[in-house]
Scaffold this active site. Structure first.
Site, PDB file in Angstrom:
ATOM      1  N   ARG A  93       3.831 -40.331  28.384  1.00  0.00           N
ATOM      2  CA  ARG A  93       2.401 -40.547  28.166  1.00  0.00           C
ATOM      3  C   ARG A  93       1.777 -40.937  29.493  1.00  0.00           C
ATOM      4  NH1 ARG A  93       0.675 -45.365  24.563  1.00  0.00           N
ATOM      5  NH2 ARG A  93      -0.261 -46.235  26.442  1.00  0.00           N
ATOM      6  N   GLU A 147       3.728 -44.052  30.935  1.00  0.00           N
ATOM      7  CA  GLU A 147       4.525 -44.678  29.880  1.00  0.00           C
ATOM      8  C   GLU A 147       5.702 -43.774  29.518  1.00  0.00           C
ATOM      9  OE1 GLU A 147       4.093 -47.600  28.527  1.00  0.00           O
ATOM     10  OE2 GLU A 147       1.982 -48.161  28.573  1.00  0.00           O
ATOM     11  N   ARG A 182      -9.003 -36.631  21.508  1.00  0.00           N
ATOM     12  CA  ARG A 182      -9.740 -36.189  22.698  1.00  0.00           C
ATOM     13  C   ARG A 182      -9.133 -34.888  23.204  1.00  0.00           C
ATOM     14  NH1 ARG A 182     -11.530 -40.211  27.434  1.00  0.00           N
ATOM     15  NH2 ARG A 182     -13.484 -40.025  26.285  1.00  0.00           N
TER      16      ARG A 182
END
Length: 306
Positions: free
Chosen positions: A259, A276, A231
């Protein structure tokens, strides 16, 4: 770690930390092995709770796939504190392995999924208003023990209450969040950041398809299957990610990777669902050059230890 330490042993040694279920590493993580060896860095997998591993023999210890820690979080955090060259470091592990950090980020102005918390022993009943909700423990990995409940359905209401009781009886805190239905079409966007000379830099993004189809009915493996595609991150997503990272305690220079997981809010604007920093899949197989960028990030952290 000093320059003398590295020079007397020759090439630097790096451990990629995993768990007993993935002793050969997750396939995505194996993509960084060749770029590291090409840089003259010796690298091997090591299981975090293996008592025979001498963590002091490594110049850098990189958390990658220790995905069985969720039910032993205290043990995992204590282990992390014994590894001085751990990245991301132990203070980050302690903060990030309990998703109550979302409350701190929300207080700092980061747009997050609205979340309430049910502590062990607290009485909880499903909200009177109908709608879909997500229930999950505040300490988890790989969407374990996570379910989606339609509170207009009496059976789902009973299953939701049972889910919270099951977590509470295990001494775990439950997160209660509205299910944001835009994720069914848009999916979840994970933005990946890797260390560079000046701190974290954006690397790539992926889309996760919607994962939660119904109630959680008990253990179903180490992690749930994911539908992943590449993406391109939009400017508004990058802006939320940067705002999120700016609120990390201790700053981002200490981080090897991050993340930032976003989903569309009710108005379509991105909101944070998770940050994350401990053991995220980095999805380096989904972006050209990402394995090399991760190897460069590891080499950058090694250089800082000299």
């Amino acid at each position: 770690m000093t320059d003398h330490h590295q020079s007397t042993r020759g090439e630097p040694r790096v451990a990629l930390v995993t768990c007993t279920e993935l002793v050969e590493l997750d396939p995505d993580d194996r993509l960084v092995l060749h770029p590291l060896t090409a840089r003259g860095i010796a690298v091997e997998a090591a299981v975090w709770d293996d008592p025979d591993v001498d963590w002091s023999s490594y110049d850098l210890v990189v958390l990658r796939s220790p995905w069985d820690y969720a039910l032993r979080r205290d043990e995992f955090v204590a282990w992390a504190a014994t590894v001085p060259t751990l990245v991301n470091p132990a203070d980050v592990v302690r903060w990030n392995t309990d998703k109550r950090y979302l409350a701190e980020l929300s207080a700092a102005g980061v747009p997050t999924v609205p979340t309430s918390w049910v502590e062990p022993g607290e009485t909880w009943s499903p909200p009177a208003e109908t709608g879909e909700y997500v229930l999950k423990p505040s300490v988890s990995a790989g969407s374990q023990d996570t379910g989606r409940y339609d509170l207009a359905d009496p059976e789902h209401r009973d299953l939701a209450a049972a889910h919270v009781r099951r977590l509470s009886e295990a001494g775990r805190t439950t997160m209660v969040q509205p299910y944001l239905s835009a994720v069914d079409n848009e999916g979840e966007t994970a933005l990946l950041f890797l260390a560079g000379p000046d701190g974290l830099a954006y690397s790539h993004a992926i889309r996760k398809g919607p994962m939660l189809t119904g109630p959680d009915l008990g253990p179903d493996g180490l992690y749930k299957a994911e539908e992943i595609t590449s993406r391109t991150a939009r400017p508004e997503q990058l802006a939320v990610a940067e705002k999120t990272l700016a609120a990390v305690p201790g700053g981002t220079r200490q981080l090897l990777y991050a993340r930032v997981d976003l989903i569309p809010g009710p108005d379509g604007d991105p909101v944070l669902v998770e940050l994350e920093l401990t053991e995220p899949s980095l999805f380096i197989g989904y972006a050209d050059g990402a394995p090399d960028r991760l190897a460069t990030a590891i080499a950058t952290h090694l250089a800082r230890l000299v």
